[in-house]
Write a protein that holds these residues in place. Structure first.
Motif, PDB file in Angstrom:
ATOM      1  N   UNK A  92      -7.032  39.372  -2.499  1.00 33.02           N
ATOM      2  CA  UNK A  92      -7.657  38.634  -3.498  1.00 33.02           C
ATOM      3  C   UNK A  92      -8.691  37.879  -2.942  1.00 33.02           C
ATOM      4  N   UNK A  93      -9.562  38.335  -1.896  1.00 33.07           N
ATOM      5  CA  UNK A  93     -11.466  38.485  -2.131  1.00 33.07           C
ATOM      6  C   UNK A  93     -11.737  39.221  -2.013  1.00 33.07           C
ATOM      7  N   UNK A  94     -11.384  40.684  -2.416  1.00 37.37           N
ATOM      8  CA  UNK A  94     -11.827  42.332  -2.336  1.00 37.37           C
ATOM      9  C   UNK A  94     -11.671  42.051  -4.171  1.00 37.37           C
ATOM     10  N   UNK A  95     -10.828  41.180  -4.691  1.00 36.97           N
ATOM     11  CA  UNK A  95     -10.786  41.298  -6.393  1.00 36.97           C
ATOM     12  C   UNK A  95     -11.591  40.107  -6.956  1.00 36.97           C
ATOM     13  N   UNK A  96     -11.808  39.241  -6.097  1.00 38.92           N
ATOM     14  CA  UNK A  96     -13.258  38.086  -6.302  1.00 38.92           C
ATOM     15  C   UNK A  96     -14.431  39.093  -5.900  1.00 38.92           C
ATOM     16  N   UNK A  97     -15.354  39.818  -4.952  1.00 42.24           N
ATOM     17  CA  UNK A  97     -15.956  39.933  -4.758  1.00 42.24           C
ATOM     18  C   UNK A  97     -16.244  41.348  -5.865  1.00 42.24           C
ATOM     19  N   UNK A  98     -15.013  41.875  -6.315  1.00 42.49           N
ATOM     20  CA  UNK A  98     -15.253  43.236  -7.457  1.00 42.49           C
ATOM     21  C   UNK A  98     -15.529  42.676  -8.936  1.00 42.49           C
ATOM     22  N   UNK A  99     -15.459  41.453  -8.662  1.00 44.15           N
ATOM     23  CA  UNK A  99     -15.459  40.337 -10.477  1.00 44.15           C
ATOM     24  C   UNK A  99     -16.771  40.294 -10.197  1.00 44.15           C
ATOM     25  N   UNK A 100     -17.430  39.876  -9.239  1.00 44.33           N
ATOM     26  CA  UNK A 100     -19.322  39.498  -9.023  1.00 44.33           C
ATOM     27  C   UNK A 100     -19.119  37.911  -8.820  1.00 44.33           C
ATOM     28  N   UNK A 101     -18.059  37.473  -7.930  1.00 45.84           N
ATOM     29  CA  UNK A 101     -17.537  36.623  -7.567  1.00 45.84           C
ATOM     30  C   UNK A 101     -18.612  36.143  -5.975  1.00 45.84           C
ATOM     31  N   UNK A 102     -19.332  35.375  -6.344  1.00 47.88           N
ATOM     32  CA  UNK A 102     -20.048  35.109  -4.996  1.00 47.88           C
ATOM     33  C   UNK A 102     -19.354  33.682  -3.708  1.00 47.88           C
ATOM     34  N   UNK A 103     -19.311  34.528  -2.148  1.00 50.89           N
ATOM     35  CA  UNK A 103     -17.648  33.523  -1.737  1.00 50.89           C
ATOM     36  C   UNK A 103     -18.170  33.137  -0.776  1.00 50.89           C
ATOM     37  N   UNK A 104     -18.818  32.037  -0.608  1.00 52.07           N
ATOM     38  CA  UNK A 104     -19.307  31.179   0.198  1.00 52.07           C
ATOM     39  C   UNK A 104     -18.582  30.209   1.640  1.00 52.07           C
ATOM     40  N   UNK A 105     -19.087  30.232   3.244  1.00 51.14           N
ATOM     41  CA  UNK A 105     -18.219  29.931   3.910  1.00 51.14           C
ATOM     42  C   UNK A 105     -18.624  28.613   3.875  1.00 51.14           C
ATOM     43  N   UNK A 106     -17.329  27.270   4.159  1.00 51.36           N
ATOM     44  CA  UNK A 106     -17.848  26.346   4.450  1.00 51.36           C
ATOM     45  C   UNK A 106     -18.059  25.946   5.896  1.00 51.36           C
ATOM     46  N   UNK A 107     -19.290  26.220   7.058  1.00 43.45           N
ATOM     47  CA  UNK A 107     -18.843  26.049   8.286  1.00 43.45           C
ATOM     48  C   UNK A 107     -17.915  24.599   8.740  1.00 43.45           C
TER      49      UNK A 107
END
Length: 130
Positions: free
Chosen positions: A13-28
């Motif tokens: 799912x994360x790979x698909x989001x990244x390939x779609x241009x969605x930026x992923x952020x981690x909220x620690x």
């Protein structure tokens, strides 16, 4: 939804989001508690490892080549042989006294059982899908 068990679907799912241009952020500061009490016993934990092997193989079959586990012909034979005696490894583990000086023996049997369960899930994944 193509993954039968938990494991690899988060990465896919994360790979698909990244390939779609969605930026992923981690909220620690975010905390999630995951109840794993059902996996504190050896058999349920090992069954989870078998399902993990199924998930890894399913990901491989879906085209995620980074999940490929190569078992040489010798390893296939060796792990297949160990798998035939899985019940024996449980018996061996069960007779080891629960004392610190016997930990090395207990860990050896746990390691064998872990290898056997992962191998079984990965190599016999279709059997475990039903």
């Amino acid at each position: 939804e193509n993954f039968p068990f938990a494991g690899y679907e988060d990465l896919a799912f994360a790979e698909k989001l990244i390939q779609s241009g969605v930026k992923i952020y981690i909220y620690p500061l975010s905390v999630v508690y995951h109840n794993e009490t059902d996996r504190c016993e050896l058999r349920p934990w090992l069954n989870r490892k078998t399902r993990g092997g199924v998930t890894i193989r399913t990901a491989n079959e879906l085209g995620y080549k980074q999940t490929l586990i190569y078992y040489s012909p010798f390893k296939r034979f060796f792990y297949g042989l160990l798998l035939q005696f899985k019940a024996l490894w449980f018996v061996c583990y069960s007779v080891v006294p629960n004392k610190k000086r016997f930990d090395a023996a207990a860990f050896l049997f746990i390691d064998v059982l872990l290898a056997v369960h992962l191998f079984d899930g990965y190599m016999n994944y279709k059997k475990h899908l039903h």
